[in-house]
Write a protein that holds these residues in place. Structure first.
Motif, PDB file in Angstrom:
ATOM      1  N   ARG A   1      32.188  50.148  28.036  1.00 59.49           N
ATOM      2  CA  ARG A   1      32.046  48.936  27.472  1.00 59.49           C
ATOM      3  C   ARG A   1      32.723  48.083  28.033  1.00 59.49           C
ATOM      4  O   ARG A   1      32.376  46.824  28.113  1.00 59.49           O
ATOM      5  N   HIS A   2      34.134  48.085  28.301  1.00 58.47           N
ATOM      6  CA  HIS A   2      34.842  46.980  29.169  1.00 58.47           C
ATOM      7  C   HIS A   2      34.187  46.690  30.503  1.00 58.47           C
ATOM      8  O   HIS A   2      34.359  45.496  30.821  1.00 58.47           O
ATOM      9  N   TYR A   3      33.680  47.535  31.070  1.00 54.81           N
ATOM     10  CA  TYR A   3      33.146  47.030  32.475  1.00 54.81           C
ATOM     11  C   TYR A   3      32.119  46.284  32.476  1.00 54.81           C
ATOM     12  O   TYR A   3      32.037  45.100  33.042  1.00 54.81           O
ATOM     13  N   LEU A   4      31.234  46.717  31.583  1.00 52.97           N
ATOM     14  CA  LEU A   4      29.736  45.800  31.319  1.00 52.97           C
ATOM     15  C   LEU A   4      30.209  44.632  30.533  1.00 52.97           C
ATOM     16  O   LEU A   4      29.674  43.488  31.120  1.00 52.97           O
ATOM     17  N   PHE A   5      31.088  44.410  29.876  1.00 55.47           N
ATOM     18  CA  PHE A   5      31.534  43.156  29.117  1.00 55.47           C
ATOM     19  C   PHE A   5      32.120  42.280  30.233  1.00 55.47           C
ATOM     20  O   PHE A   5      32.321  41.158  30.125  1.00 55.47           O
ATOM     21  N   SER A   6      33.232  42.880  30.905  1.00 59.05           N
ATOM     22  CA  SER A   6      33.805  42.212  32.014  1.00 59.05           C
ATOM     23  C   SER A   6      32.808  41.396  32.820  1.00 59.05           C
ATOM     24  O   SER A   6      33.252  40.236  33.463  1.00 59.05           O
ATOM     25  N   VAL A   7      31.913  42.014  33.267  1.00 64.60           N
ATOM     26  CA  VAL A   7      30.738  41.518  34.474  1.00 64.60           C
ATOM     27  C   VAL A   7      30.115  40.330  33.799  1.00 64.60           C
ATOM     28  O   VAL A   7      30.138  39.128  34.138  1.00 64.60           O
TER      29      VAL A   7
ATOM     30  N   GLU B   1      38.237  27.848  33.262  1.00 64.82           N
ATOM     31  CA  GLU B   1      39.120  27.665  34.634  1.00 64.82           C
ATOM     32  C   GLU B   1      40.228  28.485  34.367  1.00 64.82           C
ATOM     33  O   GLU B   1      40.714  29.176  35.253  1.00 64.82           O
ATOM     34  N   LYS B   2      40.834  28.074  33.119  1.00 72.67           N
ATOM     35  CA  LYS B   2      42.421  28.854  32.900  1.00 72.67           C
ATOM     36  C   LYS B   2      42.056  30.168  32.785  1.00 72.67           C
ATOM     37  O   LYS B   2      42.860  31.229  33.183  1.00 72.67           O
ATOM     38  N   ILE B   3      41.184  30.774  31.997  1.00 73.33           N
ATOM     39  CA  ILE B   3      40.990  32.019  31.657  1.00 73.33           C
ATOM     40  C   ILE B   3      40.346  32.792  32.828  1.00 73.33           C
ATOM     41  O   ILE B   3      40.828  34.052  32.968  1.00 73.33           O
ATOM     42  N   SER B   4      39.784  32.325  33.825  1.00 79.61           N
ATOM     43  CA  SER B   4      39.310  32.966  35.126  1.00 79.61           C
ATOM     44  C   SER B   4      40.169  33.725  35.715  1.00 79.61           C
ATOM     45  O   SER B   4      40.003  34.548  36.385  1.00 79.61           O
ATOM     46  N   SER B   5      41.383  33.019  36.013  1.00 82.74           N
ATOM     47  CA  SER B   5      42.468  33.478  36.933  1.00 82.74           C
ATOM     48  C   SER B   5      43.163  34.983  36.480  1.00 82.74           C
ATOM     49  O   SER B   5      43.372  35.719  37.237  1.00 82.74           O
ATOM     50  N   GLU B   6      43.089  35.187  35.032  1.00 87.91           N
ATOM     51  CA  GLU B   6      43.383  36.394  34.383  1.00 87.91           C
ATOM     52  C   GLU B   6      42.311  37.275  34.436  1.00 87.91           C
ATOM     53  O   GLU B   6      42.424  38.525  34.898  1.00 87.91           O
ATOM     54  N   HIS B   7      40.946  36.819  34.180  1.00 83.62           N
ATOM     55  CA  HIS B   7      40.043  37.774  33.902  1.00 83.62           C
ATOM     56  C   HIS B   7      39.520  38.313  35.364  1.00 83.62           C
ATOM     57  O   HIS B   7      39.064  39.412  35.491  1.00 83.62           O
ATOM     58  N   TYR B   8      39.947  37.639  36.487  1.00 83.63           N
ATOM     59  CA  TYR B   8      39.594  38.424  37.769  1.00 83.63           C
ATOM     60  C   TYR B   8      40.295  39.691  37.919  1.00 83.63           C
ATOM     61  O   TYR B   8      39.477  40.516  38.602  1.00 83.63           O
ATOM     62  N   TYR B   9      41.307  39.854  37.453  1.00 78.19           N
ATOM     63  CA  TYR B   9      42.243  41.038  37.668  1.00 78.19           C
ATOM     64  C   TYR B   9      41.623  42.061  36.488  1.00 78.19           C
ATOM     65  O   TYR B   9      41.633  43.276  36.712  1.00 78.19           O
ATOM     66  N   HIS B  10      41.235  41.576  35.327  1.00 71.57           N
ATOM     67  CA  HIS B  10      40.638  42.361  34.322  1.00 71.57           C
ATOM     68  C   HIS B  10      39.378  43.163  35.072  1.00 71.57           C
ATOM     69  O   HIS B  10      38.957  44.316  34.914  1.00 71.57           O
ATOM     70  N   SER B  11      38.704  42.303  35.645  1.00 67.85           N
ATOM     71  CA  SER B  11      37.165  42.801  36.198  1.00 67.85           C
ATOM     72  C   SER B  11      37.490  43.690  37.158  1.00 67.85           C
ATOM     73  O   SER B  11      36.705  45.068  37.432  1.00 67.85           O
TER      74      SER B  11
ATOM     75  N   HIS C   1      40.064  45.853  37.561  1.00 62.09           N
ATOM     76  CA  HIS C   1      40.632  46.835  36.671  1.00 62.09           C
ATOM     77  C   HIS C   1      39.453  47.732  36.156  1.00 62.09           C
ATOM     78  O   HIS C   1      39.486  48.974  36.637  1.00 62.09           O
ATOM     79  N   TRP C   2      38.472  47.170  35.358  1.00 59.72           N
ATOM     80  CA  TRP C   2      37.376  48.164  34.807  1.00 59.72           C
ATOM     81  C   TRP C   2      36.306  48.415  35.944  1.00 59.72           C
ATOM     82  O   TRP C   2      35.856  49.657  35.772  1.00 59.72           O
ATOM     83  N   GLU C   3      36.136  47.704  37.045  1.00 58.50           N
ATOM     84  CA  GLU C   3      35.419  48.191  38.276  1.00 58.50           C
ATOM     85  C   GLU C   3      35.810  49.404  38.848  1.00 58.50           C
ATOM     86  O   GLU C   3      35.310  50.369  39.099  1.00 58.50           O
ATOM     87  N   THR C   4      37.064  49.428  38.931  1.00 58.68           N
ATOM     88  CA  THR C   4      37.992  50.719  39.727  1.00 58.68           C
ATOM     89  C   THR C   4      37.696  51.758  38.844  1.00 58.68           C
ATOM     90  O   THR C   4      37.590  52.970  39.267  1.00 58.68           O
TER      91      THR C   4
END
Length: 263
Positions: A109-115, A137-147, A149-152
């Motif tokens: 669920r988190h992986y599909l949502f993160s994409v 733009e502000k959110i993207s810098s944090e979400h990059y690492y979330h993505s 994480h879940w892809e891994t």
């Protein structure tokens, strides 16, 4: 409120409520994640996502929709615009005795949502509403690492043991039948796009399918159907009892003593 502002608010509610509710579901894993390092990492991700929700709620506050605390804690379930899949309890709709069993569902669920979240953020870079563009733009810098994480987690589990793959495939199939509700922009979708606030729903869906199916292909997995919306459209205020229960927990302290919360 002018029509254009109303349509903008609909999109902001979708963005805010998705992050708010899924961050809460993620927080329920505190102390129950597969290992302590994941406990720390997941807690950080949930905190970030709650912060992303706050940013969107703040934009709503600036538009006169209400203050942030009221928007997050005092609305009725039918006024929420999060997707139904994101409000569902951890585990395929139910809590299971072994918390590790539904970790696959959480990862999927988190992986599909993160994409999708990444695709939406990229679209919001070009939004006609400047404050929303800046927030993305502000959110993207944090979400990059979330993505990452879940892809891994996704690729490691689905390529792991036979049992792990079986659980991952079950979770994918469950999420797949509901995920079009996450992609949906709701009844005001056309107006949202006409005002160039975000890309068209079809464009978001096609890009999401392209990225997700690329990863599926690398893992020798494929889905033969299009993503569905079997439980209804949360963007239009259609929800389940899972959301009602979640909101009761989320608002318990705030509803009990607003003065104490303000401190």
């Amino acid at each position: 409120m002018q029509r254009e502002d109303m349509v903008l608010c609909e999109l902001l509610y979708q963005l805010a409520d998705d992050n708010f509710i899924l961050a809460y579901r993620g927080s329920e894993w505190l102390g129950m994640a597969p290992h302590i390092e994941e406990d720390v990492a997941f807690s950080s991700i949930n905190q970030d996502m709650m912060g992303h929700a706050v940013m969107y709620y703040q934009l709503l506050e600036e538009l006169g929709a209400g203050d942030v605390d009221t928007l997050s804690h005092c609305r009725e379930p039918e006024s929420f615009r999060n997707a139904i899949l994101l409000e569902r309890k951890n585990g395929l709709g139910h809590y299971l005795k072994n918390p590790n069993y539904d970790w696959a569902y959480t990862v999927v669920r988190h992986y599909l949502f993160s994409v999708l979240k990444q695709i939406r953020l990229e679209s919001l870079y070009h939004s006609s509403y400047e404050p929303l563009k800046q927030a993305a733009e502000k959110i993207s810098s944090e979400h990059y690492y979330h993505s990452m994480h879940w892809e891994t987690w996704f690729t490691q589990l689905i390529s792991s043991t036979k049992e792990a793959r079986h659980r991952m495939e079950n979770a994918i199939n469950y999420c797949w039948q509901e995920f079009d509700g996450v992609i949906s922009l709701g009844r005001y979708g056309k107006e949202i796009c006409d005002h160039q606030l975000i890309a068209e729903e079809e464009k978001l869906r096609n890009e999401w399918l392209k990225r997700v199916c690329t990863t599926f292909g690398e893992m020798q997995f494929s889905s033969k159907t299009s993503p569905g919306m079997e439980s209804g459209n949360g963007r239009n205020g259609e929800h389940t009892e899972d959301l009602t229960e979640a909101l009761e927990v989320l608002s318990e302290v705030y509803g009990g003593d607003k003065q104490a919360v303000s401190w």
